[in-house]
Design a protein around this motif. Structure first.
Motif, PDB file in Angstrom:
ATOM      1  N   ASP A  15       2.588  12.491  -7.394  1.00 59.84           N
ATOM      2  CA  ASP A  15       1.395  13.400  -7.389  1.00 59.84           C
ATOM      3  C   ASP A  15       0.553  13.286  -6.180  1.00 59.84           C
ATOM      4  O   ASP A  15      -0.439  14.082  -5.903  1.00 59.84           O
ATOM      5  N   ARG A  16       1.048  12.033  -5.462  1.00 59.57           N
ATOM      6  CA  ARG A  16       0.132  11.901  -4.242  1.00 59.57           C
ATOM      7  C   ARG A  16       1.280  12.090  -3.228  1.00 59.57           C
ATOM      8  O   ARG A  16       2.475  12.215  -3.187  1.00 59.57           O
ATOM      9  N   PRO A  17       0.692  12.381  -1.823  1.00 56.96           N
ATOM     10  CA  PRO A  17       1.479  12.586  -0.713  1.00 56.96           C
ATOM     11  C   PRO A  17       2.413  11.477  -0.501  1.00 56.96           C
ATOM     12  O   PRO A  17       2.198  10.255  -0.880  1.00 56.96           O
TER      13      PRO A  17
ATOM     14  N   GLU B 196       4.093   8.342   1.312  1.00 57.97           N
ATOM     15  CA  GLU B 196       3.664   7.145   2.136  1.00 57.97           C
ATOM     16  C   GLU B 196       4.756   6.547   2.829  1.00 57.97           C
ATOM     17  O   GLU B 196       5.707   6.076   1.994  1.00 57.97           O
TER      18      GLU B 196
ATOM     19  N   SER C 132       4.981   7.929 -11.069  1.00 56.46           N
ATOM     20  CA  SER C 132       3.476   8.110 -10.927  1.00 56.46           C
ATOM     21  C   SER C 132       2.871   8.184  -9.557  1.00 56.46           C
ATOM     22  O   SER C 132       1.870   8.933  -9.019  1.00 56.46           O
ATOM     23  N   GLU C 133       3.741   8.055  -8.506  1.00 56.33           N
ATOM     24  CA  GLU C 133       3.423   8.126  -7.242  1.00 56.33           C
ATOM     25  C   GLU C 133       3.502   9.650  -6.807  1.00 56.33           C
ATOM     26  O   GLU C 133       3.096  10.117  -5.781  1.00 56.33           O
TER      27      GLU C 133
ATOM     28  N   THR D  98       9.321   4.985   3.241  1.00 54.24           N
ATOM     29  CA  THR D  98       9.805   5.628   2.204  1.00 54.24           C
ATOM     30  C   THR D  98      10.934   4.701   1.715  1.00 54.24           C
ATOM     31  O   THR D  98      11.421   4.073   2.483  1.00 54.24           O
TER      32      THR D  98
ATOM     33  N   ASN E  56       7.550   1.098  -6.216  1.00 56.08           N
ATOM     34  CA  ASN E  56       6.482   1.681  -5.582  1.00 56.08           C
ATOM     35  C   ASN E  56       5.998   1.433  -4.176  1.00 56.08           C
ATOM     36  O   ASN E  56       6.933   0.634  -3.500  1.00 56.08           O
TER      37      ASN E  56
ATOM     38  N   ARG F 293       9.707  17.913  -5.047  1.00 50.76           N
ATOM     39  CA  ARG F 293       8.772  17.028  -5.348  1.00 50.76           C
ATOM     40  C   ARG F 293       7.434  17.542  -5.605  1.00 50.76           C
ATOM     41  O   ARG F 293       6.503  17.369  -6.432  1.00 50.76           O
ATOM     42  N   GLY F 294       7.141  18.647  -4.521  1.00 49.88           N
ATOM     43  CA  GLY F 294       5.788  19.287  -4.575  1.00 49.88           C
ATOM     44  C   GLY F 294       5.637  20.411  -5.580  1.00 49.88           C
ATOM     45  O   GLY F 294       4.791  21.256  -5.487  1.00 49.88           O
TER      46      GLY F 294
END
Ligand code: 3HC
Ligand code: NAI
Length: 647
Positions: free
Chosen positions: A67-69, A71, A64-65, A74, A25, A256-257
């Motif tokens: 769903d977020r932009p 960061e 689980s990360e 990388t 993560n 991913r999106g």
């Protein structure tokens, strides 16, 4: 703490410690970069061992990360930093190195593995592609032909295979980290081998790419990821690693999106959640060591096969000698088929069959821990079976029914110890289909319910708990789905247009084609039984066809016509004639509108099922649809789609 640092004189040991699977993560990435800087600057350190704490190395990037932009830093940045280190990083891999976990090892100078380790890039199962160099570095270590199925088709490699391919430099028996430290000391005394990114890539033939594209595209159905993974690999093979890495990252970020990736992530977590219901936490399941199956028809044989595949001894009871020999033939046929497909050796097939006792004697069930009945779907027959089981089985033996629709309480009325009764609804073919609906009665003991979940896990199935109602979760939604398809048909939409729309949506077959395959008579008999009980069940188009002898493929026609020996559905003038009194004037409807209509009906029924407490969660309903009814996985399920307001 996601990362620890230890020192053994001139070797640093960096351990990723993020239970349960050491997923990488944001915190791990930040710390890895910081450690790479710190260790480069430390003159006492000559090499770095990278290991994982607990039962495995690393299960991948932390899903689980997603769903977020994204960061920074990388994972590609972390791997590039490790690659740029002035000292060699040595991956010490055990258990599993999947996804980003394998990719990080590909940036290391060496890879060492404990025997039994599995290495893979299962990203396409999540609707994405490896996004941290996997499509580029792996083929540079193993060659394109080996890397292709790993990158795009979820093939995993064993440590032995990886060693032969040169992906792993050495297997370490015994203490992995101690072995890696020794390896590090001898490695720094010699010239270092080139990094994966520095290695040349042998050309692949155009045929290899086009054959792979054809095979992968076909298997992927609607999931875009596998072909994108191939695209990234080919790009890097043809234009070099720098371009390849750029292409890979941009495809990864796009996917991913995507809604498909969101759907697949949702199912990934739902599948794991369903197997461990919170209500059973701390409950010890009753042990299941020997299982009885009653009825050796379609389902009994399939269930027995699944049980034997999990190495459980089986007693299969049929009603007479002829049925016993039919069941025995079917079961040995099922193992022979597995043998022909190369899934079983001749010895294993023989051992699986030898583990089944075929008999007409119910007394043989006396020592079973679980008995599953799969006799005719007839309340009186099932009641008679349970009455005999009540007299013969141990009082603590679990008694289960594979009924599709009937209430387990009604078939076990008067049975001693009703707390050991539940429904275990397998799907056909039971040795293949992943879903098992688990249907407790209000009297079922938690230890019995927990045993059913444990059995599902042992069989490699996805268990979903369902409450008691006509058809439980899956068949209830199926009825609604078919009803909605018939409503469209009555309104003038062509049968073949409805089927095509659902195929286009992602189902392997449309609702009418499926009924022709499984037989229209099953649901017809169910409706007839309800009518016989005095229930008001209006005549359906399906009833009209069955009454005219059109039961589906097995009678040469149902909704469609079939030529002998050919399963291709052909539009049927006879069906059109029979149904004319039911059907309004022909009208066209766009495929997406048809699909929306049917999906909305499924989701509405799902909502009612939730409101009535028949299912515990929307994701349980989606698991039923995906694993029992062919709902396209990359769409998530009817409830997921409804949540996204696309139906
Ligand atoms: N991220 C976040 N959580 C994860 C995870 C991941 N990559 N992998 C597993 N988990 C979680 C599960 O949700 C589960 O959580 P829960 O206990 O709360 O239900 C827990 O870890 C244990 O998972 P399993 O029950 O699956 O454990 P197993 O021991 O049976 O299997 C495993 C371990 C083989 C690692 C299996 O979990 C697995 O296959 N995980 C996914 C692997 C994967 O897809 N990796 C690629 C990730 S994407 C990526 O790396 C992108 C990169 O290319 C940039
Ligand atoms: P089937 O007709 O193929 O097999 C039933 C078998 O039970 C027959 O071989 C019969 O000889 C045997 N039998 C009948 N009475 C018996 C008795 N008293 N003792 C021992 N054996 C007896 O039926 P199928 O399709 O296997 O269905 C069985 C059950 O599974 C039904 O309750 C059905 O609703 C359910 N089911 C069926 C599915 C399917 O797709 N066929 C899917 C899921 C559940």
């Amino acid at each position: 703490m996601t990362l620890t640092l230890a020192r053994d004189r001139d070797v640093a040991i960096v351990t990723i410690d993020n239970p349960p699977v050491n997923a990488i993560n944001g915190a791990t990435r930040i710390r890895l970069i910081a450690l790479a800087e710190e260790l480069d600057a430390d003159p006492a350190i000559k090499a770095i061992v990278l290991a994982g704490a607990g039962k495995l190395f690393v299960g991948g990037a932390d899903i689980s990360e997603f769903d977020r932009p994204v960061e920074s830093p990388t994972l590609p940045e972390v791997i590039a930093r490790i690659e740029a280190a002035r000292k060699p990083w040595i991956a010490a891999i055990h258990g599993v190195a999947f996804g980003g976990g394998l990719e990080i090892t590909l940036g290391c100078r060496f890879r060492l593995a404990a025997p039994g380790t599995r290495l893979g890039l299962p990203e396409v199962n999540l609707g994405i592609i490896p996004g941290a160099g996997g499509t580029q570095r792996l083929p540079r270590l193993t060659g394109i032909a080996v890397a292709l199925p790993v990158v795009a088709e979820m093939k995993t490699l064993t440590a032995d295979e990886a060693l032969k391919l040169g992906l792993v430099d050495q297997l370490i028996e015994g203490d992995l980290v101690a072995g890696a430290i020794d390896f590090a000391r001898s490695a720094i005394a010699r010239p270092l081998p080139p990094l994966a990114i520095e290695r040349p890539l042998a050309d692949a033939t155009p045929e290899l790419w086009s054959e792979a594209a054809q095979r992968i595209g076909k298997a992927a159905r609607g999931n875009a990821a596998p072909l994108r993974a191939l695209d990234a690999m080919r790009h890097g093979a043809e234009r070099g690693i720098v371009e390849g890495l750029k292409r890979e990252r941009s495809l990864f970020l796009d996917l991913r999106g995507s809604p498909e990736a969101a759907a697949l992530r949702y199912l990934f977590f739902a599948e794991r959640g369903a197997a461990r219901p919170a209500a059973l936490k701390g409950v010890t399941p009753l042990p299941i060591r020997r299982v009885g199956v009653i009825g050796g028809g379609t389902m009994g044989v399939g269930i027995a096969t699944a049980l034997r595949d999990a190495d459980l001894p089986v007693v299969l009871v049929e009603r007479d000698a002829e049925s016993v020999s039919r069941a025995e033939k079917a079961l040995s046929g099922s193992f022979e088929a597995a043998q022909r497909r190369g899934k079983l050796s001749a010895e294993a097939a023989a051992a699986r069959l030898a583990g089944v006792t075929f008999t007409t004697a119910y007394e043989a069930l006396a020592d079973c821990d679980l008995v599953i009945e799969a006799v005719f779907e007839d309340l009186a027959v099932k009641r008679a079976v349970f009455a005999r089981l009540g007299a013969i089985c141990r009082p603590d033996a679990i008694l289960a029914t594979n009924t599709s629709y009937l209430d387990p309480r009604r078939m076990t009325e008067g049975l001693p110890q009703p707390e050991r009764v539940l429904g275990l609804h397998f799907f056909s073919p039971a040795q293949v289909m992943k879903l098992v609906e688990i249907i407790p009665t209000p009297a079922t003991r938690p230890e019995v319910l927990a045993a059913a979940f444990a059995l599902a896990q042992k069989l490699g199935k996805i268990p979903v708990q369902a409450g008691i109602c006509d058809g439980f979760i899956g068949n209830r939604i199926l009825r609604r789905y078919r009803g909605a398809a018939e409503t469209l048909l009555r309104s003038g939409v062509a049968i073949e247009a409805i089927d095509a729309a659902m195929r286009n949506f992602g189902f392997a077959m449309g609702p009418f084609e499926v009924q022709d395959l499984s037989g229209l008579d099953i649901s017809f008999l169910h409706r007839e039984a309800a009518r016989a009980r005095g229930e008001d069940v209006p005549e359906t188009p399906g009833d009209v066809l069955v009454r005219a002898g059109r039961k589906g493929q097995k009678t040469g026609g149902g909704w469609y016509d079939y030529q002998p020996g050919d399963r291709t559905p052909r539009v049927s003038p006879e069906t059109a004639r029979l149904l004319a009194p039911f059907v309004a004037e022909k009208r066209d409807m766009p495929a997406t509108e048809i699909a929306d209509h049917l999906l909305a009906a499924m989701a509405d029924e799902g909502r009612a099922i939730l409101d009535e407490g028949i299912a515990a969660s929307a994701s349980d309903i989606d698991l039923v649809e995906v694993h029992g009814y062919g709902f396209p996985r990359w769409r998530g399920g009817p409830m997921f789609l409804r949540g996204r307001k696309t139906v």
